[in-house]
Motif scaffolding. Structure first.
Motif, PDB file in Angstrom:
ATOM      1  N   LYS A  67       2.442   8.206  11.758  1.00  0.00           N
ATOM      2  CA  LYS A  67       1.786   8.161  10.446  1.00  0.00           C
ATOM      3  C   LYS A  67       2.477   7.190   9.492  1.00  0.00           C
ATOM      4  O   LYS A  67       1.799   6.438   8.771  1.00  0.00           O
ATOM      5  CB  LYS A  67       1.791   9.570   9.848  1.00  0.00           C
ATOM      6  N   PHE A  70       1.614   3.386   8.985  1.00  0.00           N
ATOM      7  CA  PHE A  70       0.269   3.074   8.519  1.00  0.00           C
ATOM      8  C   PHE A  70       0.013   3.506   7.077  1.00  0.00           C
ATOM      9  O   PHE A  70      -1.096   3.317   6.575  1.00  0.00           O
ATOM     10  CB  PHE A  70      -0.762   3.743   9.440  1.00  0.00           C
ATOM     11  N   LYS A  71       1.019   4.064   6.424  1.00  0.00           N
ATOM     12  CA  LYS A  71       0.844   4.442   5.028  1.00  0.00           C
ATOM     13  C   LYS A  71       0.863   3.198   4.140  1.00  0.00           C
ATOM     14  O   LYS A  71       1.481   2.185   4.472  1.00  0.00           O
ATOM     15  CB  LYS A  71       1.960   5.405   4.593  1.00  0.00           C
ATOM     16  N   SER A 241       6.335   4.527   3.177  1.00  0.00           N
ATOM     17  CA  SER A 241       5.879   3.911   4.425  1.00  0.00           C
ATOM     18  C   SER A 241       7.048   3.728   5.402  1.00  0.00           C
ATOM     19  O   SER A 241       7.930   4.567   5.489  1.00  0.00           O
ATOM     20  CB  SER A 241       5.177   2.585   4.110  1.00  0.00           C
TER      21      SER A 241
END
Length: 437
Positions: A67, A70-71, A241
């Motif tokens: 995750k 891709f933030k 991120s």
């Protein structure tokens, strides 16, 4: 052949293979440690840990690792972008380099090539590991400074003071090991413990090192640089991120390094514990078995990190610094003097090392306890600032808060320029409308 000679004969493909494995140890163990951290603390505090992603929540760390890249990346307007991007890299890379000098096992055969489970055997390997564990603080300081925000800057400054304070105590604790092993090479230190591990021969050094390694890695109860109860989120407040994930990678990799270093210096390295080392004339200290003993000891120390985080409250900053400068450093200096005296007496008399170390250790423990229990005597100062708030200093009452900050200035300038552009466009549009009429 010695370890250094065997490593010097390694072919290029074997060196690259070892380097790749060492580079993967940090990220792989980080994923496992984050999951273990959350699951074990959940069990200790009688609450559920991660239990949604995968069976028993075992895939939660992998989901987080997928995750985070891709933030959306949000960068402060007032940040120094070059340093802002470089700081997480500076925090991670030295942490990965420190594993190069750690001996994970004895001589083995890898695809028919005789070698030892170590990347490099340097005469000053101890200093390499210390440097790798301490240089990462530059990444933390630069991250706090480059964010352009006051709270990350405070967190970075706290981290610099913390690492300097506890690095001194850690270095002093290692001097005793170097004196007994007569070497700074990590492989030779492990070989010198065949007659006895240093964690009980040099017990005060081991205790000082264990406390210092917790402070060195910014872990609870010494996690002051990122104390969200005091500084919002510490030095990484403005990070998100993948860059935020890199700081977590650096923290957990440093935990792995200091635990592996403690295993090498005090717990016999890759050698099997006593009952197992006597089986078959030491057959369990040969081949690939020692890798199991090394990682087993390291996991015990890593479990200690998690246990401390689950049980102890966070120190106040003054308590934290008092422990480092007024307790650990003087105790380490006194212990070094005792070790030097022991070696001098052994060279001239028949007194056993154990008797002297036990007496000296008891004396040091008594001195430390007295220094902690006896109240401090404060001499009143006529020119001192009055102290309020239950005996602790508070900021002066006439403290002036700045009217604006660099961030607000930049936002105001940006809004002003936008207003001017809007006014110019509006006037141009009205002029064109008048001409058309």
């Amino acid at each position: 052949m010695t370890r250094a000679e065997l490593l010097a004969d390694d072919p290029l493909w074997l060196i690259l293979l070892k380097a790749v494995v060492l580079m993967l140890i940090g990220p792989i163990m980080t994923v496992g440690l984050i999951l273990a951290d959350r699951k074990i603390i959940g069990r200790m505090q009688n609450r559920p840990g991660p239990n949604r992603v995968g069976p028993y929540g075992m895939l939660q760390s992998i989901a987080d690792a997928i995750k985070l890249p891709f933030k959306e990346q949000v960068i402060p307007d007032t940040a120094d972008r070059k340093v802002y991007f470089l700081a997480p890299v500076i925090a991670v890379v030295p942490a990965l380099i420190g594993l190069a000098a750690i001996p994970f096992g004895p001589e083995v055969s890898i695809f028919g090539e005789r070698t030892v489970l170590q990347l490099v055997e340097l005469p000053v390997g101890v200093l390499l590991v210390l440097a790798g564990a301490s240089i990462g603080v530059f990444g933390i300081v630069l991250a706090g400074w480059s964010s352009g925000s006051p709270y990350p800057l405070l967190g970075g400054m706290r981290s610099a003071a913390q690492v300097i304070s506890y690095e001194i105590a850690m270095g002093l604790s290692i001097v005793g090991v170097a004196l007994y092993a007569q070497s700074l090479a990590t492989g030779q230190i492990v070989d010198a413990q065949r007659s006895g591990w240093y964690f009980y021969l040099l017990l005060p050094s081991f205790v000082i090192y264990v406390i210092s390694m917790v402070g060195e890695t910014n872990r609870a109860p010494f996690d002051l640089p990122e104390a969200e109860s005091e500084l919002v989120g510490g030095f990484h407040t403005e990070y998100n991120s993948m860059k935020f994930a890199m700081f977590f990678l650096a923290e957990y990799t440093n935990m792995v390094i200091v635990s592996a270093f403690a295993t090498t210096l005090f717990l016999g390295g890759w050698m099997a514990p006593w009952p197992l080392s006597a089986i078959g004339g030491g057959v369990l200290n040969t081949g690939w078995w020692p890798v199991l003993w090394f990682f087993g000891k390291m996991f015990i120390l890593l479990f200690g990190f998690i246990w401390l985080r689950a049980t102890l409250p966070r120190f106040r900053y003054d308590q934290f610094m008092k422990l480092g400068w007024k307790v650990l450093v003087p105790a380490a200096l006194g212990w070094l003097v005792l070790i030097a005296a022991v070696r001098a007496i052994r060279n001239q008399g028949n007194v056993s090392t154990g008797q002297i170390l036990v007496i000296g250790g008891i004396a040091i423990v008594v001195i430390v306890l007295l220094s902690l229990l006896l109240p401090e005597r404060r001499v009143p100062d006529e020119d001192s600032v009055p102290i309020t708030g239950g005996g602790y200093p508070v900021p002066p009452l006439d403290l002036k808060v700045p009217e604006t900050t660099p961030r607000r200035k930049a936002l105001k300038a940006k809004a002003k320029s936008a207003t001017k552009r809007t006014a110019a466009l509006t006037s141009a549009k009205e002029g064109s409308d008048d001409g058309n009429v």
